[in-house]
Structures are given as C-alpha cells and as structure tokens.
Design an enzyme around this catalytic site. Structure first.
Site, PDB file in Angstrom:
ATOM      1  N   SER A   1       0.806  -1.213   0.000  1.00 55.19           N
ATOM      2  CA  SER A   1       0.000   0.000   0.000  1.00 55.19           C
ATOM      3  C   SER A   1       0.841   1.265   0.000  1.00 55.19           C
ATOM      4  CB  SER A   1      -0.902  -0.021   1.225  1.00 55.19           C
ATOM      5  OG  SER A   1      -1.440  -1.300   1.417  1.00 55.19           O
TER       6      SER A   1
ATOM      7  N   HIS B   1      -8.309  -5.679  -8.291  1.00 55.47           N
ATOM      8  CA  HIS B   1      -7.487  -4.665  -7.646  1.00 55.47           C
ATOM      9  C   HIS B   1      -7.130  -3.526  -8.582  1.00 55.47           C
ATOM     10  CE1 HIS B   1      -5.026  -2.972  -4.567  1.00 55.47           C
ATOM     11  NE2 HIS B   1      -4.091  -2.776  -5.465  1.00 55.47           N
TER      12      HIS B   1
END
Length: 275
Positions: A112, A252
């Site tokens: 992330s 994603h």
C-alpha cells in the site's frame, strides 16, 4: 519549479490558472508514468502532479529511502512551496501484484505504498506546518492501523536472499516469467521495488490516544472483486464527518479500466470543484 522540486514532481499538463492541485502518490516500485496522463483528462481547473521518487526513472542513480519517516520528510519539505498558494488534494493507490508496463515501468501492487505515503505526508504537513489536503483520496487498501493490512507467517523482505525475493515475486503472481528471467531488466527494477517493500514491512501506525491527527474529508475507492479491505477504518483517521467509500467493478486494478478511470476521475473532479 526549483531543481529539487522538479526532480520529485512530474506535471505533464500544466494548468497555471488551476483552482486546485492534485498530488498523486506512486505504488511500491512504481513511478510517475500512470498518473501523468490524468492531467490531460482533467479540466484546466485541476493541475495534476505525479511524484517521482529516488531510485527510479530519471532518479535511477539516487538511493531509495529506507524508512517511511525519511520518505515523508523528503516529500513534504520538497512540495511545500506548491501547497501554500492554492488548495491541494492527495490521491494514493495500493498495489498487490506485478507486471511491466508498455512504457517500461515496473509496477508492484502487493503493498500500500501510495495510500500510506499520502496519509503520512498529510500527517507530517499538519504537524509541522499546519497544512492539510482539502481531501485525501485512497484506493484499494485497508487503513494503516487495521490488522487486515498485515500478512501472517511471512519472512520479512529484508531477510530474503535475492533468489528468495524473486521466488516471492513469483508467488505473488502477475509478473511474466520472461521478465523475471531477464537479468538486465531485473537489475533495473528490483532495487526500488525491494527498497519500497522493506520500507513498508517496517511501517507501523497506531492512532494516538488524543484522537485522529487529520481533519480533512477522506474518500476510499476499491474494486468489487478485490480482496476484502478494511475501508471503514479510514474514517477513524480524521475528525471530519465527510467519509465516503465507492466500489467500482473489477479487481485490484479496477482503475486501469477506461470506464472505471473515467468514473473515478469524475468523482474526484466533482469533489474538488466543491472545495
């Protein structure tokens, strides 16, 4: 821009009369390539900047940052002049797999990096300069304090040999074997990728007892077919009541779909126009 700022910030489509600036943070191992085109898709009211970190693209020979603190300090102090005369917003996307783009940029989307770096820079600016983004946009990721962001029973990246690290990338999937077997290509792209993953392995955040450190609105985006993310936990990171989450069709990398990208940018634009 100054020479130092020019190294960090890429802005392919200048809008000097823009009302707001949007700063886009790269994912682990990534560069400024993907976000550069957003400036063409936005009207003149928004000027888009994409961050180009050390160890990649035109900064290939510069050492990568080893800690989130060092990375945050560098970004914050460098972009500070661009934050004082106009409202600004941040966008960061998480990534969890890997492939090579047509422009030669290696994308790792297992960690992330973008969302967490955007959050940490926002924290730093608030603490030291009393500045915050008008809006924080994050994508495809659990909040940094959420237990869902941690992998269990995984060897830390810094302990992995080069061979073990390549096996790790293989296990993640998504990177063609011909790229993994290309020693020249891997020599170019693995160092920043590994540096970013080591940095994120060591990154930890807990909300202080005094409460959230930000007071700006937060919006989360995610793909409907992606793994479960603790999006609601992002609301705990701001005292502002305007928290939103939006899911778009796909996995994603939902944002690479042109229709999703159009919807995403429309949502961002509508939000920024109300600043």
């Amino acid at each position: 821009m100054s020479r130092v700022m020019d190294k960090l910030l890429a802005c392919r489509f200048r809008h000097p009369d823009a009302a707001v600036r949007l700063f886009c943070f790269p994912w682990a191992g990534g560069g400024s390539g993907y976000y550069n085109n957003w400036g063409k898709l936005m009207p003149g009211t928004v000027e888009v900047y994409s961050l180009r970190l050390p160890g990649r693209e035109t900064r290939l020979k510069e050492p990568c940052h080893k800690t989130m603190e060092a990375l945050t300090n560098d970004i914050s102090t460098t972009i500070l002049p661009k934050l004082k005369d106009k409202p600004f917003a941040f966008f960061g996307h998480r990534c969890k797999n890997g492939y090579l783009t047509s422009v030669g940029e290696f994308i790792c989307y297992f960690y992330s990096m973008g969302a967490f770096t955007a959050f940490e820079v926002a924290r730093y600016l608030q603490k030291w300069y009393g500045l915050q983004p008008q809006h924080l946009f994050v994508s495809g990721v659990s909040a940094p304090q959420s237990p869902l962001r941690y992998q269990k029973n995984r060897q830390p990246v810094f302990e992995m040999s080069e061979e073990a690290f390549l096996d790790y990338i293989r296990q993640i999937g998504g990177t063609p074997e011909e790229i993994l077997q290309n020693k020249g290509m891997m020599k170019l792209f693995l160092p920043p990728l590994r540096a970013d993953l080591e940095l994120l392995d060591a990154y930890n955040y807990q909300i202080p007892d005094s409460g959230p450190e930000l007071s700006c609105p937060v919006t989360c985006f995610d793909g409907t077919e992606d793994r479960d993310h603790d999006l609601d936990a992002w609301a705990q990171l701001t005292s502002h009541s305007a928290f939103q989450k939006t899911k778009l069709p796909g996995g994603h990398f939902y944002l690479l779909d042109k229709n999703n990208q159009q919807t995403l940018l429309k949502h961002i634009l509508q939000t920024l126009e109300n600043i």
